[in-house]
Structures are given as structure tokens and as C-alpha cells.
Design a protein around this motif. Sequence first.
Motif, mmCIF file in Angstrom:
data_model
loop_
_atom_site.group_PDB
_atom_site.id
_atom_site.type_symbol
_atom_site.label_atom_id
_atom_site.label_comp_id
_atom_site.label_asym_id
_atom_site.label_seq_id
_atom_site.Cartn_x
_atom_site.Cartn_y
_atom_site.Cartn_z
ATOM 1 N N SER A 1 40.984 -8.604 7.413
ATOM 2 C CA SER A 1 41.922 -9.708 7.299
ATOM 3 C C SER A 1 41.145 -10.999 7.544
ATOM 4 C CB SER A 1 43.025 -9.545 8.344
ATOM 5 O OG SER A 1 43.837 -10.670 8.375
ATOM 6 N N GLU B 1 41.391 -15.333 7.960
ATOM 7 C CA GLU B 1 42.251 -16.488 8.210
ATOM 8 C C GLU B 1 41.378 -17.729 8.332
ATOM 9 O OE1 GLU B 1 45.575 -17.782 11.553
ATOM 10 O OE2 GLU B 1 44.510 -15.883 11.726
ATOM 11 N N LEU C 1 41.207 -21.384 9.800
ATOM 12 C CA LEU C 1 41.859 -22.258 10.771
ATOM 13 C C LEU C 1 41.371 -23.683 10.571
ATOM 14 C CD1 LEU C 1 41.518 -20.112 14.009
ATOM 15 C CD2 LEU C 1 43.455 -20.248 12.439
#
Length: 56
Positions: free
Chosen positions: A41, A43, A45
Motif C-alpha cells: 500500500s 500513501e 503525505l
Amino acid sequence: MYFNVVVKEEYEYNGLVFHFGENFEEALKFAEKILRISDYSVEILQIHNEDKEEEE
């Protein structure tokens, strides 16, 4: 703004964080590469840098 990419397994709480400074394109390329070659996964930021705005 600073950009970090967090890479972790789907159900894990721990992950690796990669710092890209103000270079969003590099962070995006890195995230896309990880997504293509793994099942992790990813992500991105976006971190607001208040110190830099105060200096300007």
C-alpha cells in the motif's frame, strides 16, 4: 510543502517513510513504481511547512 511516501503492507501498522522534500514529481514517480512492482500500500503525505512561510 514537503512530500513523504509511506509504503506498508495492507494490514500492517508499520511502514517505511521516504522523504522527497518539495519534489512532488519524484514522490509520485516513486509511488507509481512501488505500486507497479509490489502488493504494498502506498500513501503520499503532503506536509505543510509553516517555518518556510514565516521566513518569506
